[in-house]
Write an enzyme that holds these catalytic residues in place. Structure first.
Site, PDB file in Angstrom:
ATOM      1  N   GLU A 223      54.080  54.772  11.705  1.00 34.92           N
ATOM      2  CA  GLU A 223      55.403  54.423  12.215  1.00 34.92           C
ATOM      3  C   GLU A 223      55.343  54.177  13.710  1.00 34.92           C
ATOM      4  O   GLU A 223      54.416  54.643  14.378  1.00 34.92           O
ATOM      5  CB  GLU A 223      56.388  55.566  11.915  1.00 34.92           C
ATOM      6  CG  GLU A 223      56.518  55.798  10.422  1.00 34.92           C
ATOM      7  CD  GLU A 223      57.587  56.823  10.086  1.00 34.92           C
ATOM      8  OE1 GLU A 223      58.137  57.443  11.019  1.00 34.92           O
ATOM      9  OE2 GLU A 223      57.861  56.979   8.888  1.00 34.92           O
ATOM     10  N   PRO A 224      56.350  53.475  14.242  1.00 33.34           N
ATOM     11  CA  PRO A 224      56.353  53.192  15.685  1.00 33.34           C
ATOM     12  C   PRO A 224      56.253  54.465  16.507  1.00 33.34           C
ATOM     13  O   PRO A 224      55.650  54.482  17.585  1.00 33.34           O
ATOM     14  CB  PRO A 224      57.693  52.488  15.926  1.00 33.34           C
ATOM     15  CG  PRO A 224      58.065  51.913  14.596  1.00 33.34           C
ATOM     16  CD  PRO A 224      57.498  52.838  13.565  1.00 33.34           C
ATOM     17  N   GLY A 225      56.820  55.561  15.999  1.00 31.51           N
ATOM     18  CA  GLY A 225      56.813  56.813  16.745  1.00 31.51           C
ATOM     19  C   GLY A 225      55.475  57.523  16.742  1.00 31.51           C
ATOM     20  O   GLY A 225      55.298  58.506  17.458  1.00 31.51           O
TER      21      GLY A 225
ATOM     22  N   ASP B  69      40.608  59.872   2.216  1.00 35.19           N
ATOM     23  CA  ASP B  69      39.259  60.369   1.947  1.00 35.19           C
ATOM     24  C   ASP B  69      38.441  59.340   1.157  1.00 35.19           C
ATOM     25  O   ASP B  69      37.232  59.213   1.331  1.00 35.19           O
ATOM     26  CB  ASP B  69      39.312  61.685   1.146  1.00 35.19           C
ATOM     27  CG  ASP B  69      39.549  62.898   2.054  1.00 35.19           C
ATOM     28  OD1 ASP B  69      39.308  62.766   3.284  1.00 35.19           O
ATOM     29  OD2 ASP B  69      39.961  63.952   1.548  1.00 35.19           O
TER      30      ASP B  69
ATOM     31  N   ILE C 229      23.400  40.767  25.691  1.00 35.97           N
ATOM     32  CA  ILE C 229      22.174  39.989  25.468  1.00 35.97           C
ATOM     33  C   ILE C 229      22.475  38.495  25.574  1.00 35.97           C
ATOM     34  O   ILE C 229      21.696  37.719  26.125  1.00 35.97           O
ATOM     35  CB  ILE C 229      21.553  40.343  24.100  1.00 35.97           C
ATOM     36  CG1 ILE C 229      20.942  41.751  24.165  1.00 35.97           C
ATOM     37  CG2 ILE C 229      20.490  39.314  23.680  1.00 35.97           C
ATOM     38  CD1 ILE C 229      20.483  42.316  22.837  1.00 35.97           C
TER      39      ILE C 229
ATOM     40  N   GLU D 246      42.772  53.486  10.217  1.00 38.90           N
ATOM     41  CA  GLU D 246      42.388  54.423   9.155  1.00 38.90           C
ATOM     42  C   GLU D 246      41.975  55.778   9.730  1.00 38.90           C
ATOM     43  O   GLU D 246      40.983  56.369   9.337  1.00 38.90           O
ATOM     44  CB  GLU D 246      41.262  53.831   8.284  1.00 38.90           C
ATOM     45  CG  GLU D 246      41.731  52.611   7.533  1.00 38.90           C
ATOM     46  CD  GLU D 246      41.608  52.742   6.017  1.00 38.90           C
ATOM     47  OE1 GLU D 246      42.083  51.830   5.347  1.00 38.90           O
ATOM     48  OE2 GLU D 246      41.083  53.738   5.523  1.00 38.90           O
TER      49      GLU D 246
END
Lengths: 382, 329, 264
Positions: free
Chosen positions: A127-129, A240, A337, A363
């Protein structure tokens, strides 16, 4: 005796994914990244081949693969494009709560449509919060007759703007914190579901990420996944299972980075010889190779533990955290590189760096992974 | 291996196929210097006279002409049966077949029938001590060459189109009319029609000495005429990249590349083709490659001999005009 | 309809190609073997016919060594073939295309068929000998290079076109026939994940070697590769510098006439 050899079956799955990645995804990867285009035609093809609902058992029409076999496929896809891979495997994450928490009736009703034809589903937790503080989520599920009214906003939802079903985590009582969280399967065409705009992202630009608002959406009780108040545990068990393939996704990005970097080092000359002959470059490549090998093996081990029936929280967190950090380091060195060219959009490695970054965040941010690892570790000494 | 050679004279539109004359060049080298072995030509057709007479002037020692209208449609099984019988009767050590669609199909069938060794797509012969010659051929879509030695007393050699020069016409060798014992044999399939390819106005892709191919850089099918005009000016065939045939701008028969046709002309001009590996393997065997493309980093420039970076809509018409001027057309 | 498709394992056409140290063969160390090109088209054509003609079966047939030959047969099964038959020669027996054709014909003869499909040529040796030679040994007609193969159920005949110089020759012929397919006619499908998994468990029929050996008699491979090399590398294009399109055209034509000498 631990056997790291893949079976013939596993090698053909890998081959299938590699072929799809190379012939369908890779040719479009740079253009989709530049334009931020969601290549639905590629996802449809991936669906047709059976690459989309990898974790759904064959009895519901899915591919029914072990977590280990999912990891083999995800790594190959991610070598071509991390963003597309995230969108292709988003169904696995979104449908897992139905597999783990749904009744047999719900599984038979909700899963087959996703396996019969191309449909996307989205996992709606963040959520935004707050993302990491899942226990503090604010989306409300209010009991209403024989159903619920869900009200709130979810953000950073993968495939959100394109999905036809959302697995949503809401609370029946915010004061209960974790113990109030309940899971629901909410069809997009329910009244009050408002998908927001596609976010402009730094990487994973072929994937679609958006906000979904649930404005007083009526949800019948038979769309509730598991008992009231058990949603938090369901979300954690889901993660999980899906965390380890994110380790494989990060490994795939890292593998792509070393593939490009090593080939470039052999071709590019400085001081009269290919830069691959300079020790400074060799040491970088050696470190990159070590990181990738370790990331892959950690992923494989976590996957085989979970397939063996263990919860694997510690191992999957280690795999996801290590592999995503490794992807970031390896992509960073690949850009180095390539030198100035590495910083240019016309070359493929700066995309890898941007794509790798997300694997440290989504995640379960790596900070959370480390807390989980520490907690799991310390309980063994307590 | 020594001994005589038999050359199959393929008849196309009543005339001798150019590839069959090229096959005579190979046969002459296989049998050794004049006098050490004979080269026999064999023509199977409803009206073989004109082609037999052409074949007789390519330096063969004699031509056998079989008149049988059922041979006007090509059937590998029947041609192989007759060719094997004639080769055995003449105690030939070699049969040489020109590099046409029919020729390609015949070599394997004839080798099986005649119980001989065989090789196809021969682009060169290299001396192999007292064993005669080894065949040089391209493999892996023109990405490599191999040399092949054929063992045993009998060999069938299939040539690659345009790899060998056709002999200049010389004095006419004797032409002998022959009949197949038992008369016309049943045919295994029935020809029911012929569709000329829409690019049939120019030479066939596989036989053309010049090929001009167009790619996605042409932007739209209505611009393809630029390629056709340049090909016309150069007397060449028209080809296309897979992007063009996939988009339906031109039929699949135009496609040059791994999934299309492999071409090895003297001059290959790639117009607006970036040079995906898919395309490159179909044309890298060309002698000289010219690429015209707006992107200086296009991979086509890595295999090209000459490159022009620029707007093909300006370059190609200018080139067509210049070619017309120089060739006086 | 019983359809046989002849397939062959070839080195991945996208992989790097280089000669072995002796320069007598490609370096095949670590190479990936695939079902590719014309053979993929042949399998696709067989599957299309099976879909169009009720009660049809497609069997893939290959001769060659383990493990690559088994792998391409499994690839054919994954694409949808109903069965697979494998002729595995003794490891010390060199096989050339004509010997392969005798072995394939011996295996093909074991059960009735109406159609044998084969790629016009393999993507590695590009010999194009196998299809016609198999047809001769099976004593059936062969046609190639073919596009647009269909079954005319009413007439009991195949209808197809040969891609020949200058166009397409339309033909019809009753079964059984051998058809060598031109590539790029169809768009070969990709194997689905479930079919890939199934193909791993599917049985592969092996032809007892003595049956095949009897057909070969004392014949051995008669074509022997003595050298294998890459063409000299092209050094990159000489770029034409110009200020007007006309100048570019003039410089290019001059280069083709005077340097390359390939201007027609």
């Amino acid at each position: 005796m631990v056997d790291f050899a893949l079976t013939d079956e596993q090698r053909s799955l890998q081959e299938l994914a590699r072929k799809f990645a190379r012939t369908e995804m890779l040719p479009q990867a740079a253009a989709c990244d530049k334009a931020g285009r969601f290549p639905e035609e590629i996802y449809r093809k991936g669906f047709e081949l059976g690459l989309m609902n990898l974790n759904v058992p064959t009895e519901y029409g899915g591919s029914g693969l072990s977590v280990f076999d999912q990891c083999l496929i995800v790594e190959e896809l991610a070598r071509a494009c991390g963003g597309m891979t995230t969108s292709i495997i988003a169904n696995c994450l979104a449908l897992e709560p139905i597999l783990l928490g749904g009744t047999e009736e719900q599984r038979r009703r909700l899963l087959p449509p996703f396996c019969a034809s191309y449909h996307l589903a989205s996992f709606c937790l963040t959520e935004p919060g707050g993302g990491s503080d899942a226990g503090g989520l604010q989306t409300r599920a209010t009991k209403d007759g024989d159903g619920y009214v869900v009200d709130g906003e979810k953000c950073f939802i993968t495939n959100g703007p394109h999905a036809s079903l959302y697995t949503v985590f809401a609370t029946v009582d915010p004061t209960l914190r974790h113990r109030g969280i309940t899971a629901f399967a909410i069809p997009r065409d329910s009244e009050g579901v408002v998908p927001g705009k596609d976010e402009e992202k730094m990487g994973h630009r072929a994937s679609s990420t958006g906000t979904i608002r649930f404005e007083k959406v009526r949800v019948p009780a038979d769309q509730r996944l598991g008992p009231e108040g058990e949603g938090f545990g369901l979300a954690m068990r889901t993660l999980d299972h899906t965390r380890t393939p994110i380790g494989a996704l990060a490994t795939g990005i890292a593998q792509a980075a070393i593939d490009y970097a090593a080939a470039y080092a052999l071709k590019r000359h400085s001081f009269g010889k290919p830069i691959a002959e300079h020790q400074a470059i060799q040491l970088k490549l050696a470190n990159m190779a070590q990181s990738i090998e370790a990331a892959r093996l950690l992923t494989w081990r976590a996957a085989s533990l979970i397939d063996g029936g263990q919860r694997g929280t510690l191992e999957s967190s280690i795999a996801k955290c290590f592999a995503s950090d490794a992807a970031m380091r390896v992509a960073d060195e690949a850009v180095q590189i390539f030198g100035g060219y590495g910083y240019m959009r016309d070359y493929p490695v700066e995309k890898l760096l941007r794509d790798a970054k997300l694997t440290q965040i989504y995640e379960g941010a790596n900070e959370i992974q480390r807390l989980v690892i520490a907690r799991e570790l310390l309980t063994r000494y307590a | 291996m020594s001994g005589g050679a038999l050359v199959l004279g393929e008849v196309r539109g009543g005339r001798l196929a150019r590839a069959s004359a090229e096959a005579v060049t190979v046969a002459r080298r296989l049998v050794g210097p004049a006098g050490s072995g004979t080269v026999t030509g064999l023509v199977l057709a409803g009206a073989p006279a004109a082609a037999a007479s052409e074949l007789a002037r390519t330096g063969v020692d004699r031509v056998l002409a079989v008149s049988d209208p059922t041979f006007d449609a090509f059937h590998a099984s029947r041609t192989a049966a007759v060719a094997a019988a004639v080769a055995t009767e003449r105690s030939a050590a070699h049969v040489v077949v020109g590099g046409t669609a029919a020729g390609r199909e015949l070599v394997g069938r004839l080798a099986a029938r005649w119980d001989a060794a065989a090789v196809t797509g021969v682009v060169d012969l290299v001396p192999d001590g007292d064993r005669g010659f080894r065949a040089v051929r391209t493999v892996f879509s023109g990405r490599a060459f191999e040399e092949v030695r054929l063992e045993g007393p009998r060999a069938v050699w299939g040539t690659h189109p345009l790899a060998f020069a056709a002999p200049p016409p010389g004095p006419e060798a004797p032409v002998e009319a022959r009949a197949i014992s038992g008369g016309p044999s049943p045919v295994p399939g029935t020809a029911v029609g012929f569709e000329a390819a829409s690019n049939a106005s120019g030479p066939d892709l596989a036989e053309a000495t010049v090929v001009v191919s167009g790619g996605r850089g042409l932007r739209a099918p209505e611009n393809f005429h630029l390629v056709e005009e340049l090909a016309g000016a150069l007397g060449g065939a028209v080809g296309a990249s897979r992007a063009v045939t996939d988009a339906g701008w031109r039929p699949t028969s135009y496609q040059v590349g791994q999934t299309g046709r492999t071409v090895t002309p003297q001059l290959y001009v790639a117009v607006g083709i970036s040079g995906a590996i898919q395309h490159l393997v179909g044309m890298v065997g060309s002698r000289t490659i010219v690429a015209i493309n707006s992107d200086p980093n296009a991979p086509i420039f890595k295999v090209a001999d000459y490159g022009v970076v620029g707007d093909l809509f300006q370059i190609v018409p200018a080139l067509t005009a210049e070619v017309r001027k120089v060739r006086g057309a | 309809m019983e359809i046989l498709v002849l397939v062959k394992a070839v080195p991945d056409p996208e992989a790097r190609l280089r000669p072995n140290a002796a320069g007598t063969a490609p370096d095949l160390d670590g190479v990936k073997w695939v079902l590719a090109g014309y053979d993929e088209s042949a399998v696709e054509q067989a599957l299309l016919l099976r879909e169009a003609v009720p009660d049809s079966h497609v069997r893939a047939l290959a001769v060659g060594p383990a493990p690559r030959t088994e792998e391409v047969l499994r690839a054919a099964l994954a694409l949808g073939c109903d069965g697979a038959t494998w002729v595995e020669p003794p490891a010390d027996l060199a096989i050339d295309p004509l010997l392969a054709a005798r072995a394939l014909a011996a295996a093909g003869r074991r059960s009735p068929f109406q159609l044998v499909l084969v790629g016009k040529q393999a993507m590695d040796d590009e010999a194009g000998l196998v299809g016609p030679a198999v047809a001769e040994h099976l004593a059936v007609p062969d046609f190639g290079p073919v596009v647009d193969l269909r079954w005319d159920a009413a007439g009991g005949r195949f209808r197809f076109a040969r891609a020949v110089e200058g166009g397409l020759e339309r033909l019809e012929a009753p079964p059984p026939i051998v058809v060598a397919l031109q590539q790029a006619w169809n768009d070969p499908r990709t194997a689905k994940l479930q079919n890939v998994l199934r193909s791993r468990r599917a049985p592969i029929e092996k032809v007892p070697w003595p049956e095949v050996a009897a057909a070969l008699g004392d014949r051995r491979a008669r074509s022997v590769r003595t050298a294998f090399r890459l063409p000299p590398p092209r050094s990159g294009a000489k770029m034409i510098e110009y200020s007007t399109p006309e100048e570019a055209a003039q410089k290019l034509v001059r280069a083709l006439r005077e340097e390359a000498r390939t201007f027609p």
